[in-house]
Scaffold this motif. Structure first.
Motif, mmCIF file in Angstrom:
data_model
loop_
_atom_site.group_PDB
_atom_site.id
_atom_site.type_symbol
_atom_site.label_atom_id
_atom_site.label_comp_id
_atom_site.label_asym_id
_atom_site.label_seq_id
_atom_site.Cartn_x
_atom_site.Cartn_y
_atom_site.Cartn_z
ATOM 1 N N GLY A 16 -61.649 21.468 31.775
ATOM 2 C CA GLY A 16 -62.176 20.216 31.224
ATOM 3 C C GLY A 16 -63.698 20.279 31.258
ATOM 4 N N PHE A 17 -64.330 19.127 31.261
ATOM 5 C CA PHE A 17 -65.797 19.086 31.352
ATOM 6 C C PHE A 17 -66.295 20.008 32.474
ATOM 7 N N SER A 18 -65.638 19.905 33.656
ATOM 8 C CA SER A 18 -66.130 20.632 34.836
ATOM 9 C C SER A 18 -66.001 22.135 34.670
ATOM 10 N N GLY A 19 -64.802 22.581 34.324
ATOM 11 C CA GLY A 19 -64.554 24.019 34.242
ATOM 12 C C GLY A 19 -65.380 24.678 33.144
ATOM 13 N N LEU A 20 -65.557 23.973 32.018
ATOM 14 C CA LEU A 20 -66.330 24.560 30.916
ATOM 15 C C LEU A 20 -67.779 24.795 31.331
ATOM 16 N N ALA A 39 -54.014 25.042 33.028
ATOM 17 C CA ALA A 39 -52.590 24.782 32.803
ATOM 18 C C ALA A 39 -52.300 24.382 31.356
ATOM 19 N N GLY A 40 -53.218 23.662 30.730
ATOM 20 C CA GLY A 40 -53.016 23.240 29.343
ATOM 21 C C GLY A 40 -53.209 24.398 28.375
ATOM 22 N N ASP A 41 -52.815 24.150 27.111
ATOM 23 C CA ASP A 41 -52.910 25.226 26.119
ATOM 24 C C ASP A 41 -54.267 25.299 25.441
ATOM 25 N N VAL A 43 -58.754 23.755 25.870
ATOM 26 C CA VAL A 43 -59.754 23.109 26.712
ATOM 27 C C VAL A 43 -59.617 21.589 26.606
ATOM 28 N N GLY A 44 -60.370 20.863 27.408
ATOM 29 C CA GLY A 44 -60.437 19.404 27.248
ATOM 30 C C GLY A 44 -60.021 18.610 28.468
ATOM 31 N N GLY A 45 -59.107 19.167 29.285
ATOM 32 C CA GLY A 45 -58.709 18.456 30.504
ATOM 33 C C GLY A 45 -58.135 17.084 30.174
ATOM 34 N N THR A 46 -58.722 16.043 30.733
ATOM 35 C CA THR A 46 -58.310 14.654 30.481
ATOM 36 C C THR A 46 -58.027 14.407 29.007
ATOM 37 N N ASP A 58 -64.522 4.965 28.282
ATOM 38 C CA ASP A 58 -65.173 3.663 28.419
ATOM 39 C C ASP A 58 -66.546 3.786 29.084
ATOM 40 N N SER A 59 -67.029 5.012 29.171
ATOM 41 C CA SER A 59 -68.474 5.201 29.328
ATOM 42 C C SER A 59 -69.034 5.229 27.912
ATOM 43 N N ASP A 60 -70.254 4.747 27.739
ATOM 44 C CA ASP A 60 -70.870 4.842 26.414
ATOM 45 C C ASP A 60 -71.010 6.322 26.036
ATOM 46 N N GLY A 108 -52.523 27.907 29.444
ATOM 47 C CA GLY A 108 -51.096 27.837 29.747
ATOM 48 C C GLY A 108 -50.773 28.516 31.068
ATOM 49 N N THR A 109 -51.736 28.516 31.968
ATOM 50 C CA THR A 109 -51.576 29.241 33.233
ATOM 51 C C THR A 109 -51.983 28.332 34.386
ATOM 52 N N ARG A 110 -51.029 28.023 35.232
ATOM 53 C CA ARG A 110 -51.284 27.118 36.362
ATOM 54 C C ARG A 110 -51.487 27.929 37.638
ATOM 55 N N ALA A 140 -62.649 24.756 42.338
ATOM 56 C CA ALA A 140 -61.621 23.833 41.840
ATOM 57 C C ALA A 140 -62.275 22.822 40.907
ATOM 58 N N ALA A 141 -62.039 23.027 39.614
ATOM 59 C CA ALA A 141 -62.514 22.092 38.593
ATOM 60 C C ALA A 141 -61.288 21.377 38.032
ATOM 61 N N VAL A 142 -60.424 20.953 38.963
ATOM 62 C CA VAL A 142 -59.084 20.474 38.591
ATOM 63 C C VAL A 142 -59.056 18.998 38.201
ATOM 64 N N ALA A 392 -52.241 20.126 45.481
ATOM 65 C CA ALA A 392 -51.233 20.854 44.693
ATOM 66 C C ALA A 392 -51.582 22.335 44.543
ATOM 67 N N LEU A 393 -52.812 22.711 44.873
ATOM 68 C CA LEU A 393 -53.215 24.117 44.711
ATOM 69 C C LEU A 393 -52.673 25.013 45.835
ATOM 70 N N ASN A 394 -52.094 24.415 46.865
ATOM 71 C CA ASN A 394 -51.550 25.208 47.989
ATOM 72 C C ASN A 394 -52.582 26.198 48.527
ATOM 73 N N SER A 438 -68.652 6.994 39.238
ATOM 74 C CA SER A 438 -69.807 7.231 38.365
ATOM 75 C C SER A 438 -69.335 7.561 36.964
ATOM 76 N N ASN A 439 -70.286 7.565 36.053
ATOM 77 C CA ASN A 439 -70.050 8.177 34.748
ATOM 78 C C ASN A 439 -69.927 9.671 35.019
ATOM 79 N N MET A 440 -68.704 10.186 34.850
ATOM 80 C CA MET A 440 -68.370 11.480 35.449
ATOM 81 C C MET A 440 -69.203 12.680 34.987
ATOM 82 N N PRO A 441 -69.566 12.793 33.708
ATOM 83 C CA PRO A 441 -70.329 13.994 33.343
ATOM 84 C C PRO A 441 -71.608 14.166 34.172
ATOM 85 N N VAL A 442 -72.204 13.061 34.594
ATOM 86 C CA VAL A 442 -73.432 13.154 35.401
ATOM 87 C C VAL A 442 -73.106 13.791 36.748
HETATM 88 C C1 LIG Z 1 -57.624 8.087 30.175
HETATM 89 C C2 LIG Z 1 -58.861 8.435 30.910
HETATM 90 C C3 LIG Z 1 -60.068 7.937 30.493
HETATM 91 C C4 LIG Z 1 -61.229 8.278 31.177
HETATM 92 N N1 LIG Z 1 -62.413 7.740 30.757
HETATM 93 C C5 LIG Z 1 -63.531 8.056 31.432
HETATM 94 C C6 LIG Z 1 -64.790 7.506 31.050
HETATM 95 O O1 LIG Z 1 -64.904 6.735 30.118
HETATM 96 N N2 LIG Z 1 -65.878 7.835 31.770
HETATM 97 C C7 LIG Z 1 -65.809 8.680 32.834
HETATM 98 O O2 LIG Z 1 -66.837 8.943 33.445
HETATM 99 N N3 LIG Z 1 -64.652 9.228 33.190
HETATM 100 C C8 LIG Z 1 -63.517 8.930 32.532
HETATM 101 N N4 LIG Z 1 -62.334 9.476 32.924
HETATM 102 C C9 LIG Z 1 -62.325 10.457 34.017
HETATM 103 C C10 LIG Z 1 -62.268 11.879 33.418
HETATM 104 O O3 LIG Z 1 -61.243 12.527 34.083
HETATM 105 C C11 LIG Z 1 -63.613 12.588 33.556
HETATM 106 O O4 LIG Z 1 -64.576 11.878 32.827
HETATM 107 C C12 LIG Z 1 -63.653 14.028 33.054
HETATM 108 O O5 LIG Z 1 -62.941 14.220 31.877
HETATM 109 C C13 LIG Z 1 -63.176 14.960 34.137
HETATM 110 O O6 LIG Z 1 -63.354 16.290 33.747
HETATM 111 P P1 LIG Z 1 -62.863 17.458 34.710
HETATM 112 O O7 LIG Z 1 -63.055 18.714 33.984
HETATM 113 O O8 LIG Z 1 -63.498 17.310 36.033
HETATM 114 O O9 LIG Z 1 -61.322 17.154 34.966
HETATM 115 P P2 LIG Z 1 -60.134 17.102 33.919
HETATM 116 O O10 LIG Z 1 -60.618 16.680 32.599
HETATM 117 O O11 LIG Z 1 -59.059 16.309 34.562
HETATM 118 O O12 LIG Z 1 -59.683 18.621 33.792
HETATM 119 C C14 LIG Z 1 -59.050 19.289 34.841
HETATM 120 C C15 LIG Z 1 -58.213 20.387 34.253
HETATM 121 O O13 LIG Z 1 -57.712 21.168 35.327
HETATM 122 C C16 LIG Z 1 -56.435 21.603 34.983
HETATM 123 N N5 LIG Z 1 -55.708 21.927 36.195
HETATM 124 C C17 LIG Z 1 -55.441 21.109 37.256
HETATM 125 N N6 LIG Z 1 -54.744 21.781 38.198
HETATM 126 C C18 LIG Z 1 -54.577 23.050 37.725
HETATM 127 C C19 LIG Z 1 -53.952 24.215 38.241
HETATM 128 N N7 LIG Z 1 -53.348 24.204 39.427
HETATM 129 N N8 LIG Z 1 -53.973 25.336 37.499
HETATM 130 C C20 LIG Z 1 -54.575 25.367 36.287
HETATM 131 N N9 LIG Z 1 -55.184 24.276 35.743
HETATM 132 C C21 LIG Z 1 -55.184 23.144 36.466
HETATM 133 C C22 LIG Z 1 -55.804 20.443 34.242
HETATM 134 O O14 LIG Z 1 -54.784 20.882 33.375
HETATM 135 C C23 LIG Z 1 -56.999 19.877 33.482
HETATM 136 O O15 LIG Z 1 -57.031 20.361 32.172
HETATM 137 C C24 LIG Z 1 -61.159 9.141 32.283
HETATM 138 C C25 LIG Z 1 -59.932 9.609 32.724
HETATM 139 C C26 LIG Z 1 -58.795 9.256 32.051
HETATM 140 C C27 LIG Z 1 -57.479 9.791 32.549
#
Ligand SMILES: Cc1cc2nc3c(=O)[nH]c(=O)nc-3n(C[C@H](O)[C@H](O)[C@H](O)COP(=O)(O)OP(=O)(O)OC[C@H]3O[C@@H](n4cnc5c(N)ncnc54)[C@H](O)[C@@H]3O)c2cc1C
Length: 538
Positions: A16-20, A39-41, A43-46, A58-60, A108-110, A140-142, A392-394, A438-442
């Motif tokens: 997702g944002f973090s891992g990229l 795990a997903g097919d 990028v993008g996470g959430t 719902d962050s601007d 597609g790999t967990r 862990a960018a999970v 869940a990562l054991n 927080s606004n998570m990307p920050v």
């Molecule tokens: C519906 C929704 C709306 C949101 N809106 C906002 C918003 O407006 N503003 C805000 O700041 N935040 C919001 N969030 C929080 C959002 O999660 C973060 O903003 C941001 O997308 C997090 O990115 P990330 O990469 O850290 O995590 P994620 O986007 O959750 O990505 C984590 C990835 O890790 C993968 N993963 C997890 N475990 C494993 C494993 N064991 N093996 C392999 N892959 C694994 C998952 O498949 C997932 O793709 C929202 C969350 C949700 C659910």
């Protein structure tokens, strides 16, 4: 460090944002050999997983994006104030393509387990595809909201209709036309989904456990002049959100709400209400976070708004939050949420007054002794937040200690980024960091940059391991608890407190101290400048 003994310098879990950004940073800034497992097919996470109707940030949007690609900040055009899931996913796909990130990601790999090998000072990582790889660092960018919470309702296997969880919604969407639909839950996701589903469904029944304080999102097109001004001032915006308490450009009123006259605060609340989104927030006045009386004043304003929107007074009363302070649960942003309950085709079943869900039956849901016939059930029941994806990562650290055991009574971290006994393991937006407050990307960018600097320093100094000391961790855990205890947050059964998951320890999960994101950033920078104080380096 590229000639490290492991297969990779670093394994990153999640794209997702973090891992990229973590991949981009370690690979392109430091030249490390990195493997990402996702795990997903794609990028993008959430934004890959949450495809329910109405899903949007719902962050601007102008601050819900990466700030490290300055050209992209100029080039990318968001279509509205809070873009929908598909648009945010398109953005993250674009980032991945623009920076050629996918070649280092196994989709597609967990990851199913990880163990620290103390002989070789390497992490040994296993996946559900049978991979075994080794790496010096494990990151862990999970995500914090990625472990789906599906309550164990009795009888779900009997249900003859179709059911979905919002965080695992079918890619092709679901056609609700002419259907009797039940939505279970009324949190932030449900508040987005309910008005959309109600437009299609023949009958929508909403099963509410806890009523929520909502504020209007006020989504729409952003004035092009505002967008142009923001693009011209991005350096300033980035500086401000990084130093701010919540990673946003908030409207703060430098006084206690109790010091104001009723007319003055009504004017301010109206102003916040009209601004929409997190322009209306528990922290607008200085004391609403800490003082029940101050909080009640704001809560009363929101309750009056519900009463004036919902036509049936009995339904309005059931939609009014009770028994907990405003802002102590994740604030949903609504677009016609309360108005939706004015439709004849929408029924509210409130656990407190109508009875809680007892079972799923062959034909629907039984609640309070009454049967509700449904063709489709949508579970908007949220996540095992913050700790769920990590346990869940054991993971096994030194001496075979497991994260699950270490966290039996709640998470224990140093700065929310590292754990004693787990060398060379980092978490991005982990528990006990500002994270979901927080606004998570920050917060994501701050952690990625701090971790990158740390690994770079280790490389320059010829270090092999870094590990939080137990003492620094104990002090941080105590500090996090103390910061939360001074607020109203710990008095509410929220997912911030682990209260949505049976058996989960009731501990406030994110970090609220040091005046939020900006102060926390300074604290982390001080630790680094002080030779990684609180860490043992070898
Ligand atoms: C519906 C929704 C709306 C949101 N809106 C906002 C918003 O407006 N503003 C805000 O700041 N935040 C919001 N969030 C929080 C959002 O999660 C973060 O903003 C941001 O997308 C997090 O990115 P990330 O990469 O850290 O995590 P994620 O986007 O959750 O990505 C984590 C990835 O890790 C993968 N993963 C997890 N475990 C494993 C494993 N064991 N093996 C392999 N892959 C694994 C998952 O498949 C997932 O793709 C929202 C969350 C949700 C659910």
């Amino acid at each position: 460090m590229t000639d490290a003994a492991g297969d990779f310098d670093a394994v990153v879990i999640g794209a997702g944002f973090s891992g990229l950004y973590m991949l981009k940073s370690l690979r392109d800034s430091l030249g490390l050999k990195v493997r990402v497992f996702e795990a997903g097919d794609s990028v993008g996470g959430t934004w890959y997983w949450n495809r329910y109707p109405g899903a949007r940030c719902d962050s601007d949007a102008y601050i819900y994006c990466f700030t490290w690609d300055k050209q992209l900040l100029q080039d990318w055009q968001w279509s509205e104030r809070y873009p929908g899931q598909a648009e945010i996913l398109r953005y993250l796909e674009h980032v991945a393509q623009r920076h050629d990130l996918k070649r280092d990601i196994a989709f597609g790999t967990r990851v199913t387990s990880g163990a620290f090998d103390e002989q070789r000072n390497l992490w040994v990582v296993h996946t559900d595809k049978g991979d075994e790889v080794t790496a010096r660092f494990l990151i862990a960018a999970v995500g914090t909201l990625s472990a789906t919470n599906m309550p164990q309702f009795e009888g779900l296997e009997r249900f003859k209709g179709r059911w979905y969880h919002t965080s695992r919604f079918p890619h092709a969407g679901v056609d609700f036309t002419g259907k009797r639909v039940g939505v279970v839950g009324t949190g932030a996701t449900a508040v987005q989904a309910i008005p959309e589903i109600a437009q299609q469904a023949k009958q929508l029944t909403v099963f509410q456990r806890t009523a929520n304080y909502c504020v209007p999102a006020r989504n729409g097109k952003v004035d092009p002049e505002v967008t142009a001004a923001r693009k011209a001032d991005y350096d300033g915006i980035v500086r401000r959100i990084r130093e701010s308490p919540f990673g946003q450009e908030h409207y703060f009123i430098e006084k206690s709400v109790l010091e104001t006259t009723p007319e003055e605060r009504e004017r301010e609340f109206d102003r916040m209400w009209d601004a929409g989104g997190f322009g209306f927030w528990i922290a607008n006045y200085q004391d609403m976070f800490f003082d029940q009386q101050a909080n009640d004043i704001c809560a009363d304003y929101l309750k009056r708004k519900i009463r004036s929107t919902v036509k049936d007074p009995a339904v309005a009363e059931r939609l009014i939050p009770k028994g907990y302070a405003y802002g102590t649960k994740r604030q949903p942003l609504d677009t016609n949420y309360f108005e939706t309950f004015n439709k004849d085709s929408v029924l509210l079943v409130d656990a407190a007054t109508d009875g809680a869900i007892e079972a799923i039956t062959e034909t629907g849901i039984r609640a309070g002794g009454k049967e509700y016939t449904l063709d489709i059930i949508v579970f908007a029941t949220g996540f095992d937040a913050m700790t769920g994806p990590l346990t869940a990562l054991n993971l096994q650290g030194r001496g075979g200690c497991t994260l699950t055991e270490e966290w039996e009574h709640g998470p224990r971290t140093y700065l929310g980024v590292a754990m004693a006994g787990f060398p060379n393991l980092f978490t991005i937006t982990g528990p006990q960091s500002p994270s979901v407050l927080s606004n998570m990307p920050v917060s994501i960018e701050q952690h990625v940059e701090w971790i990158t600097d740390c690994i770079d320093t280790m490389r320059r100094e010829g270090r092999t391991t870094i590990e939080a000391t137990p003492q620094a961790q104990d002090e941080w855990v105590a500090h996090v608890a103390e910061a939360a205890a001074g607020t109203l947050m710990t008095g509410t059964n929220s997912w911030y407190m682990g209260a949505n998951i049976p058996g989960k320890p009731r501990v406030f999960l994110p970090y609220l101290g040091e005046a939020g994101v900006g102060g926390y950033r300074r604290k982390c920078d001080e630790v680094a400048a002080d030779g990684y104080a609180g860490f043992a380096l070898t």
